[in-house]
Design a protein around this motif. Sequence first.
Motif, PDB file in Angstrom:
ATOM      1  N   UNK A   1      47.460  59.181  63.565  1.00  0.00           N
ATOM      2  CA  UNK A   1      47.948  58.529  64.787  1.00  0.00           C
ATOM      3  C   UNK A   1      47.755  57.015  64.760  1.00  0.00           C
ATOM      4  N   UNK A   2      47.976  56.440  63.617  1.00  0.00           N
ATOM      5  CA  UNK A   2      47.933  54.975  63.512  1.00  0.00           C
ATOM      6  C   UNK A   2      49.326  54.409  63.733  1.00  0.00           C
ATOM      7  N   UNK A   3      49.386  53.196  64.270  1.00  0.00           N
ATOM      8  CA  UNK A   3      50.661  52.523  64.455  1.00  0.00           C
ATOM      9  C   UNK A   3      51.264  52.133  63.110  1.00  0.00           C
ATOM     10  N   UNK A   4      52.592  52.028  63.095  1.00  0.00           N
ATOM     11  CA  UNK A   4      53.268  51.618  61.858  1.00  0.00           C
ATOM     12  C   UNK A   4      52.788  50.238  61.407  1.00  0.00           C
ATOM     13  N   UNK A   5      52.530  49.325  62.345  1.00  0.00           N
ATOM     14  CA  UNK A   5      52.103  47.980  61.974  1.00  0.00           C
ATOM     15  C   UNK A   5      50.746  47.993  61.285  1.00  0.00           C
ATOM     16  N   UNK A   6      49.897  48.964  61.588  1.00  0.00           N
ATOM     17  CA  UNK A   6      48.626  49.068  60.877  1.00  0.00           C
ATOM     18  C   UNK A   6      48.855  49.383  59.400  1.00  0.00           C
ATOM     19  N   UNK A   7      49.782  50.299  59.144  1.00  0.00           N
ATOM     20  CA  UNK A   7      50.101  50.619  57.753  1.00  0.00           C
ATOM     21  C   UNK A   7      50.748  49.417  57.056  1.00  0.00           C
ATOM     22  N   UNK A   8      51.528  48.637  57.816  1.00  0.00           N
ATOM     23  CA  UNK A   8      52.151  47.449  57.228  1.00  0.00           C
ATOM     24  C   UNK A   8      51.095  46.413  56.849  1.00  0.00           C
ATOM     25  N   UNK A   9      50.041  46.301  57.652  1.00  0.00           N
ATOM     26  CA  UNK A   9      48.950  45.380  57.319  1.00  0.00           C
ATOM     27  C   UNK A   9      48.284  45.821  56.012  1.00  0.00           C
ATOM     28  N   UNK A  10      48.035  47.120  55.868  1.00  0.00           N
ATOM     29  CA  UNK A  10      47.453  47.635  54.626  1.00  0.00           C
ATOM     30  C   UNK A  10      48.382  47.349  53.444  1.00  0.00           C
ATOM     31  N   UNK A  11      49.679  47.530  53.643  1.00  0.00           N
ATOM     32  CA  UNK A  11      50.640  47.268  52.568  1.00  0.00           C
ATOM     33  C   UNK A  11      50.646  45.793  52.182  1.00  0.00           C
ATOM     34  N   UNK A  12      50.582  44.908  53.177  1.00  0.00           N
ATOM     35  CA  UNK A  12      50.569  43.476  52.887  1.00  0.00           C
ATOM     36  C   UNK A  12      49.322  43.083  52.106  1.00  0.00           C
ATOM     37  N   UNK A  13      48.167  43.581  52.518  1.00  0.00           N
ATOM     38  CA  UNK A  13      46.934  43.265  51.790  1.00  0.00           C
ATOM     39  C   UNK A  13      46.951  43.852  50.384  1.00  0.00           C
ATOM     40  N   UNK A  14      47.505  45.047  50.220  1.00  0.00           N
ATOM     41  CA  UNK A  14      47.564  45.667  48.892  1.00  0.00           C
ATOM     42  C   UNK A  14      48.465  44.874  47.962  1.00  0.00           C
ATOM     43  N   UNK A  15      49.629  44.462  48.442  1.00  0.00           N
ATOM     44  CA  UNK A  15      50.539  43.680  47.602  1.00  0.00           C
ATOM     45  C   UNK A  15      49.971  42.291  47.312  1.00  0.00           C
ATOM     46  N   UNK A  16      49.302  41.707  48.294  1.00  0.00           N
ATOM     47  CA  UNK A  16      48.674  40.401  48.051  1.00  0.00           C
ATOM     48  C   UNK A  16      47.587  40.522  46.989  1.00  0.00           C
ATOM     49  N   UNK A  17      46.821  41.620  47.022  1.00  0.00           N
ATOM     50  CA  UNK A  17      45.794  41.838  45.999  1.00  0.00           C
ATOM     51  C   UNK A  17      46.428  41.950  44.615  1.00  0.00           C
ATOM     52  N   UNK A  18      47.529  42.696  44.488  1.00  0.00           N
ATOM     53  CA  UNK A  18      48.188  42.833  43.190  1.00  0.00           C
ATOM     54  C   UNK A  18      48.686  41.477  42.685  1.00  0.00           C
ATOM     55  N   UNK A  19      49.236  40.664  43.578  1.00  0.00           N
ATOM     56  CA  UNK A  19      49.698  39.332  43.168  1.00  0.00           C
ATOM     57  C   UNK A  19      48.525  38.476  42.688  1.00  0.00           C
ATOM     58  N   UNK A  20      47.398  38.534  43.410  1.00  0.00           N
ATOM     59  CA  UNK A  20      46.233  37.751  43.010  1.00  0.00           C
ATOM     60  C   UNK A  20      45.699  38.223  41.653  1.00  0.00           C
ATOM     61  N   UNK A  21      45.634  39.535  41.449  1.00  0.00           N
ATOM     62  CA  UNK A  21      45.147  40.059  40.170  1.00  0.00           C
ATOM     63  C   UNK A  21      46.074  39.658  39.022  1.00  0.00           C
ATOM     64  N   UNK A  22      47.379  39.738  39.241  1.00  0.00           N
ATOM     65  CA  UNK A  22      48.326  39.325  38.207  1.00  0.00           C
ATOM     66  C   UNK A  22      48.224  37.829  37.937  1.00  0.00           C
ATOM     67  N   UNK A  23      47.995  37.041  38.987  1.00  0.00           N
ATOM     68  CA  UNK A  23      47.824  35.594  38.796  1.00  0.00           C
ATOM     69  C   UNK A  23      46.628  35.307  37.892  1.00  0.00           C
ATOM     70  N   UNK A  24      45.541  36.034  38.090  1.00  0.00           N
ATOM     71  CA  UNK A  24      44.369  35.852  37.231  1.00  0.00           C
ATOM     72  C   UNK A  24      44.645  36.316  35.808  1.00  0.00           C
ATOM     73  N   UNK A  25      45.429  37.381  35.656  1.00  0.00           N
ATOM     74  CA  UNK A  25      45.802  37.838  34.316  1.00  0.00           C
ATOM     75  C   UNK A  25      46.580  36.749  33.590  1.00  0.00           C
ATOM     76  N   UNK A  26      47.551  36.148  34.272  1.00  0.00           N
ATOM     77  CA  UNK A  26      48.328  35.071  33.651  1.00  0.00           C
ATOM     78  C   UNK A  26      47.430  33.877  33.311  1.00  0.00           C
ATOM     79  N   UNK A  27      46.465  33.594  34.182  1.00  0.00           N
ATOM     80  CA  UNK A  27      45.565  32.464  33.938  1.00  0.00           C
ATOM     81  C   UNK A  27      44.696  32.720  32.704  1.00  0.00           C
TER      82      UNK A  27
END
Length: 381
Positions: A280-306
């Motif tokens: 019974x969570x709102x859709x926007x709560x799941x969107x926040x989790x999705x945004x943080x998850x994708x941001x984490x992947x971008x940060x990890x890939x940025x460190x890999x490239x570095x």
Amino acid sequence: MPEPAVAVPADRAAPLCQNCGTPLLGPHCYRCGQPVTGLVRHFSSIVGDFLDSVLNLDTRIFRTLWPLLARPGYLSREYFAGRRVRYVSPVRLFVFLSIVTFFVAQLTISFGDETLRLESQERFAQATTIAAVEQLRNQTLQELARARAQIPGNVPGARAGVDAGAAAVRANADKRIAELRAAAARGEPPATVGDATKPELIFNGRPWDPVANPVHVRWLPGFANRWINQQVEKGRDNIAELKKDPDRLKNAVLGALPSTLFVLLPIFALMLKLAYLFKRRLYMEHLIVALHSHAFLCLALLLVFAFSALGTALPRLGAFAATAEGLLFAWMPLSLLLTQKRVYGQGWTMTLLKYAVLGVCYLVLLSLGVAFTVLASLVWA
């Protein structure tokens, strides 16, 4: 109840709201909410407001990046708990990291060595005698040696790249010589390949031809079939160009990936909503989790490239950089699993099951998105 009167200095009249005529006390009208500044102003100020609202990153970025990388699920739980002002907002965080990550990827990823390997392999495959292979090998190695001698000593990784290309040339030459000797031992003529500038496309068991053997869909009108064959011809020509310069394809894919991730973000949030429907969570709560998850992947890939760039620039640190890259690649799926476990609070069995299903479905969607991007770049590049 009458509204309180607004105190206006006697020496000057307060400016009035252009919408409702109320005296203004700040950048917004307190009665109707209309801002004082609209779009009819200097374009430079509009650009500045856009950058400030989208990429407004201050000291909060330092309080945000470390938990994003090292504390799975922490930022999402802090957001749900109402402690939001101390961290960068999820949307700004993802936009900023995706732009920086794929910009760095454009600079650090190159298919140049692969281009040299494929070109030398095709050239050797057209030679029909051992003497011709050896002559082509020696000529190519001499050209590479001259190019290597002209590289300044302060260009990191450049000579290593030329050496890798020379090794690929020797390997392809040795492979072709072995094929020629085997064919001679069997008493067979050596197999060769034709000019591969334009790859051969097979349709209905025969090579595609816009006149003799075009693609024809019966239920489509004639103009639609003509358009399809035009796109096929463009794709064939672009494949030939990409073989000469594969970095064009790399640039097209990396340039389109951020928009692909933006499209997949709400879809991934919907998948989380369906997976945890009874929470019974709102859709926007799941969107926040999705945004943080994708941001984490971008940060990890940025460190890999570095770390990859660091290993190339400083060969002495190559082992350290490779180890760091391996640890980051291992941490990515583990961190996402821990995020899902800590945010939604289910048992390990259900979490692992849902994580596996969500991961497979998302990888399929991502693969389809990337494949569409590649096909589009081949046709419309």
